[in-house]
Write an enzyme that holds these catalytic residues in place. Structure first.
Site, short mmCIF file in Angstrom:
data_model
loop_
_atom_site.label_atom_id
_atom_site.label_comp_id
_atom_site.label_asym_id
_atom_site.label_seq_id
_atom_site.Cartn_x
_atom_site.Cartn_y
_atom_site.Cartn_z
N ASP A 1 44.56 42.78 40.36
CA ASP A 1 45.35 42.24 39.26
C ASP A 1 44.44 42.05 38.04
OD1 ASP A 1 47.31 41.29 37.69
OD2 ASP A 1 47.84 39.58 38.95
N PRO B 1 44.93 26.21 36.49
CA PRO B 1 46.13 25.85 37.24
C PRO B 1 45.77 25.29 38.61
CG PRO B 1 45.80 28.23 37.23
CD PRO B 1 44.72 27.66 36.40
N HIS C 1 38.69 28.85 38.22
CA HIS C 1 39.97 29.38 37.73
C HIS C 1 41.18 28.72 38.37
CE1 HIS C 1 40.88 31.43 41.44
NE2 HIS C 1 41.79 32.21 40.92
N GLY C 2 40.97 27.85 39.33
CA GLY C 2 42.11 27.22 39.99
C GLY C 2 41.64 26.25 41.04
#
Lengths: 487, 156
Positions: free
Chosen positions: A102, A384, A410-411
């Site tokens: 992704d 997030p 990142h999370g």
């Protein structure tokens, strides 16, 4: 399948950093360094990810160390949370696995001028409208169509391409990492198969961990920085997490096939086929970089179109335009990407290719690549968490340039496998449990919610604590989800 | 038969079968079970033929699954029945990776197959996971006992 857990050496460097010495495996060119607290490191030891940190240290031209952020977990090839910088002048390679399928998966945060109290009576209607308007889930196309020529232009310029259609503003572009456009994009390097897969997916969410959330600012930790970002306590925000959809997945897949023979051709020894790579200064390397950058630009356009649909949904329900609701983009960050950046190595400024696989750029105040608005506070770093607890807004700190090639986490990082999470959710209604926590959740499938339930993730607060303590990025605000849309 | 094995972020799939062609068929069933869980509801409406070759048997399995995923993604077709033939490898190809037992070196692996299914209908077929790709990480195809075993990880 590898043996359970990691049995190699993990030496403590300081309060929030652990080392896998280069001596662990003969092919390692540099140490592995994992940012984690005492509390997080036990779970990391039980995972295969430290082995992956060591494997990445094999890559030719790697500088300083193979790094991992505190949300580290087992990926394919690179661990999730992995960072690796290579120097093209020292035979440095580019590895599609270090970006991931992704390409330019990332996050954007949009503010509103609504307080929680004002929104609450309309929340259910808004979540329903978002769920109706934003395409999500398996194999679902979107409302935007681009012919081949348009798709090529979109990949060359990113969201700026949408200007003619009135779907993007200069301010949106200004508040997107890299202005939403990597100049290195070569749409001609993107295969027909990738174009076919991505033709109707720009403006769709996808499934897995992608989401669109309505959030509320729960706590502010740095008033000045929050003010600069136009954030305040109780403010309603929208967070979007998605990437380059089928187009990006296919670009990565194509590259991995093209590179199958590259290690043999360039004499590169690799412990995992998913790490396949080619020198940056090679035909194969340049071809992948051109395609990867084109897919990254597509991803920024995708998040822009998702934002346009979210703005529409709010406007439809509340009967005011998005401009009246001041739904301005605070920032958009990529967390699966490789980019050329200047970093200091051994006292010298060098232009390195930084791979971030599940890791966010976190440039400090004064860095030339961040928007003028944020020059004094540092780049907004969007983290997030899970759909029941929290997400975070941080600001980049100088420590990131010294310790992690300008990078933070990142999370939250997954803790339970999808199978285990679904098993744990048997007989439960995750949507009702979330409702009890004050979160309205809509998903295409029960399984989607079950696999993404809050318990499947580490506590994002613990992850952010490490990043803050290591001086990679500092806490600005904590956001709590109140509405969730998932595939 | 197939089962999932634990992987933190994605889905690990382990497949066992009595023969190599049956292994390829079962691997396809396993992948589509992850995407469209109610495979029993898939009607035999459309048949697609495939011919692929790769550098070795493990890469061939990967390419077979990659091809099916691409068809699902672009034509919105889901499949539940597969027939796979693995004709004798043509000489002159290049072997990459460990040659499998009994497999001649420097031979490409070839697959001829059909897949039977119909247009994807989320209401009948169910919505499972969106599979981004079939990964190379821990990819394995090897003999086990009297039969064959394959392991692969789907990126979700």
């Amino acid at each position: 399948m590898p043996q359970e857990g990691f049995h190699g050496p993990l030496e403590r460097v300081d309060e929030c950093c652990w080392r896998i010495p280069r001596s662990y495996k003969p092919g390692m060119r540099v140490d592995g360094l994992i940012f984690a607290s005492e509390q997080l490191i036990d779970a990391i030891r039980n995972d295969h990810s430290p082995e992956q940190v060591a494997n990445v240290a094999y890559l030719p031209g790697i500088q300083y160390a193979s790094l991992a952020m505190p949300d580290i977990h087992w990926g394919y090839g690179f661990c999730i949370g992995g960072v690796c910088a290579t120097d093209p002048d020292q035979g440095g390679v580019i590895s599609p696995g270090g970006v991931g399928y992704d390409i330019n998966c990332g996050v954007r945060l949009i503010r509103t001028n609504l307080s929680l109290g004002e929104l609450k009576p309309h929340l259910k209607a808004i979540v329903d409208e978002l769920f109706r308007q934003v395409p999500a889930g398996v194999g679902r196309g979107g409302q935007y169509r681009f012919n081949r020529k348009e798709l090529r232009r979109l990949m060359a310029t990113g969201p700026r391409f949408l200007m003619d259609r009135g779907l993007v503003t200069e301010s949106d572009l200004e508040h997107t990492e890299a202005g939403g456009c990597l100049d290195a994009a070569e749409p001609d390097c993107v295969s027909e198969r990738a174009l076919e897969r991505g033709a109707d997916q720009c403006g769709t969410l996808g499934s897995g961990n992608h989401f669109l959330e309505v959030q509320v600012v729960d706590a502010v930790f740095d008033e000045a920085a929050a003010r600069t970002m136009s954030l305040e306590k109780d403010m309603v925000c929208v967070m979007i997490h998605s990437g380059s959809r089928g187009l990006g997945y296919q670009v990565c897949d194509d590259a991995l096939k093209q590179l199958r023979r590259a290690p043999e051709k360039y004499g590169i020894e690799l412990p995992d086929r998913q790490l396949v790579c080619a020198p940056i200064n090679s035909h194969e390397g340049r071809h992948y970089l051109g395609a990867m950058a084109a897919a990254a630009n597509y991803a920024w356009a995708n998040r822009q179109l998702l934002m346009a649909q979210a703005r529409d949904a709010f406007a439809t329900v509340l009967g005011r335009t998005w401009q009246q609701l001041q739904m301005n983009l605070i920032y958009d960050v990529a967390h699966n990407i490789a980019k050329p950046e200047w970093h200091e190595v051994d006292g010298q400024q060098r232009r390195l290719w930084v791979h971030r696989k599940g890791a966010t750029r976190a440039f400090p105040a004064g860095h030339p690549e961040i928007p003028s608005l944020y020059q004094k506070i540092g780049q907004p770093v969007l983290i997030p968490g899970d759909m029941g607890r929290a997400s975070w807004v941080l600001a980049g700190m100088p420590g990131s340039m010294e310790r992690s090639f300008g990078t933070a986490c990142h999370g939250a990082g997954r803790m339970l496998s999808r199978t285990a999470a679904a098993k744990q959710a048997q007989g439960r209604r995750i949507d009702q449990e979330l409702a009890q926590r004050g979160v309205i959740a809509r998903a295409r499938s029960w399984r989607g919610l079950a696999e993404e339930q809050p318990d499947a993730y580490k506590d994002v607060d613990l992850v952010v604590d490490v990043v803050h303590q290591a001086n990679l990025a500092r806490k600005v605000a904590r956001l709590r989800p109140i509405g969730v849309v998932k595939g | 038969m197939h089962e999932t094995f634990e992987h933190t972020a994605d889905i690990g799939i382990r497949v066992r079968a009595h023969s190599l062609p049956a292994l390829f068929e079962e691997a396809a069933v396993a992948m589509f079970s992850a995407i469209t869980p109610n495979l029993a509801e898939v009607r035999p409406v459309k048949e697609l033929a495939f011919r692929l070759s790769a550098e070795g048997t493990d890469y061939l399995l990967l390419d077979w699954l990659r091809e099916l995923l691409f068809v699902f993604e672009t034509q919105r077709l889901t499949f539940s029945h597969f027939t796979v033939r693995l004709p004798a490898p043509r000489p002159g190809g290049t072997q990459i990776g460990e040659p499998l037992p009994g497999e001649p070196e420097l031979a490409a692996a070839v697959l001829e197959a059909t897949a039977i299914g119909e247009a994807f209908d989320p209401d009948r077929h169910g919505e499972g996971n969106e599979v981004k790709a079939v990964t190379y990480h821990e990819l394995a195809v090897r003999p086990e006992g009297d039969g064959w075993l394959a392991e692969f990880i789907l990126d979700i």
